[in-house]
Design a protein around this motif. Sequence first.
Motif, mmCIF file in Angstrom:
data_model
loop_
_atom_site.group_PDB
_atom_site.id
_atom_site.type_symbol
_atom_site.label_atom_id
_atom_site.label_comp_id
_atom_site.label_asym_id
_atom_site.label_seq_id
_atom_site.Cartn_x
_atom_site.Cartn_y
_atom_site.Cartn_z
ATOM 1 N N THR A 81 89.672 101.512 2.006
ATOM 2 C CA THR A 81 89.054 101.107 3.268
ATOM 3 C C THR A 81 89.607 99.747 3.677
ATOM 4 O OG1 THR A 81 87.182 100.092 2.113
ATOM 5 C CG2 THR A 81 86.916 102.373 2.836
ATOM 6 N N LYS A 82 89.414 99.404 4.922
ATOM 7 C CA LYS A 82 89.911 98.137 5.446
ATOM 8 C C LYS A 82 88.970 97.002 5.054
ATOM 9 C CE LYS A 82 91.280 95.895 9.791
ATOM 10 N NZ LYS A 82 91.404 96.068 11.265
ATOM 11 N N PRO A 83 89.514 95.917 4.519
ATOM 12 C CA PRO A 83 88.647 94.799 4.141
ATOM 13 C C PRO A 83 88.132 94.038 5.351
ATOM 14 C CG PRO A 83 90.943 94.212 3.791
ATOM 15 C CD PRO A 83 90.922 95.664 4.178
ATOM 16 N N THR A 84 87.045 93.301 5.132
ATOM 17 C CA THR A 84 86.460 92.493 6.196
ATOM 18 C C THR A 84 87.441 91.425 6.651
ATOM 19 O OG1 THR A 84 84.313 92.821 5.158
ATOM 20 C CG2 THR A 84 84.453 91.100 6.815
ATOM 21 N N LYS A 85 87.440 91.161 7.938
ATOM 22 C CA LYS A 85 88.304 90.117 8.487
ATOM 23 C C LYS A 85 88.018 88.784 7.801
ATOM 24 C CE LYS A 85 89.634 87.937 12.867
ATOM 25 N NZ LYS A 85 89.361 87.859 14.332
ATOM 26 N N GLY A 86 89.078 88.052 7.489
ATOM 27 C CA GLY A 86 88.922 86.758 6.834
ATOM 28 C C GLY A 86 88.960 86.826 5.326
#
Length: 309
Positions: free
Chosen positions: A69-74
């Motif tokens: 999955t895509k990690p959280t921004k930052g």
Amino acid sequence: MNYKKALLFPFILLLFIAIFYNFKKEISFSFYHWENSYNLQNNQKKLYIKVLDINYSNKLEIIKTKFITKPTKGFVPVIYITNKAMGQEPLSLMVKKVLNNLKDIPYSYDEIQIDCDWSLSTKAKYFDFLREIKLKSNKKLSVTIRLHQIKYAKKTGIPPVDYGVLMYYNMSDIANFNTKNSILDNDVARQYHYNFDIYPLKLKLALPLYSQGVQFRNKKAIDIFEGLEKKDFAQNFTLIKKNFYEVNKSFYFKGRYIYKGDILRFEDSNFEDLKVAMDDFFELAKNPFYEVIFYTIKYKDKYDLNKLK
């Protein structure tokens, strides 16, 4: 009327300063992610994600974290490098392999963190490695720091990076049978409370949330069971002293066979100890970031962490 306003002004100013000061000191919490695959759903926490695990046996071994999955921004990618790998691999090749692997991360980031417990023999090479990574990646660079590397900073050196993260755990010898709690022991930590007033790197704090059982046979450490709770010792164990449990009969425990007479030392990151550690750090650190990174996100619901503030 003007006279009254003049009298009120200093009080209003002090109130504003107090509010601003408290706002500045508001502590934020973030987490490490230390699995070999990333598959978190709907995560809103700031994460420091281990993306590379670098070791050396007969050759350099690199385990890459798989992003499902895509990690959280930052998020901040973290590269774990053993001291042996740092000592064995040629500097230019290490830099090249790390940078090439970072290019494979399909998400943007602004910072890189390196986790390497360097030694006196690898210090010069490691610091050169950090300079090369920072220069060629054009990213902010942080590193993990251990307590002894602050107490003995003149010997261990100051890493050439933007800031450090003080790993306030794993401070005792896990293999020593007489160790009370290798995860977090504030009495041991306070033996290293030196040179914080002159340490030049700005610091963040990292604290543990995990627990474990260290298995001993004839007082020799032979295995570790992560994530144990006290209730796991309710059957087939006898408490012989605080947090030390002797196996009553041979049996399969958490998928592994343990023998009668083995002893497991239960270690935990207690809430009260975390509070003491956090308070000690913010009293010690000369110019800290007001961010605490917990290891790991897997145990984020262990406590109501807001009660630590």
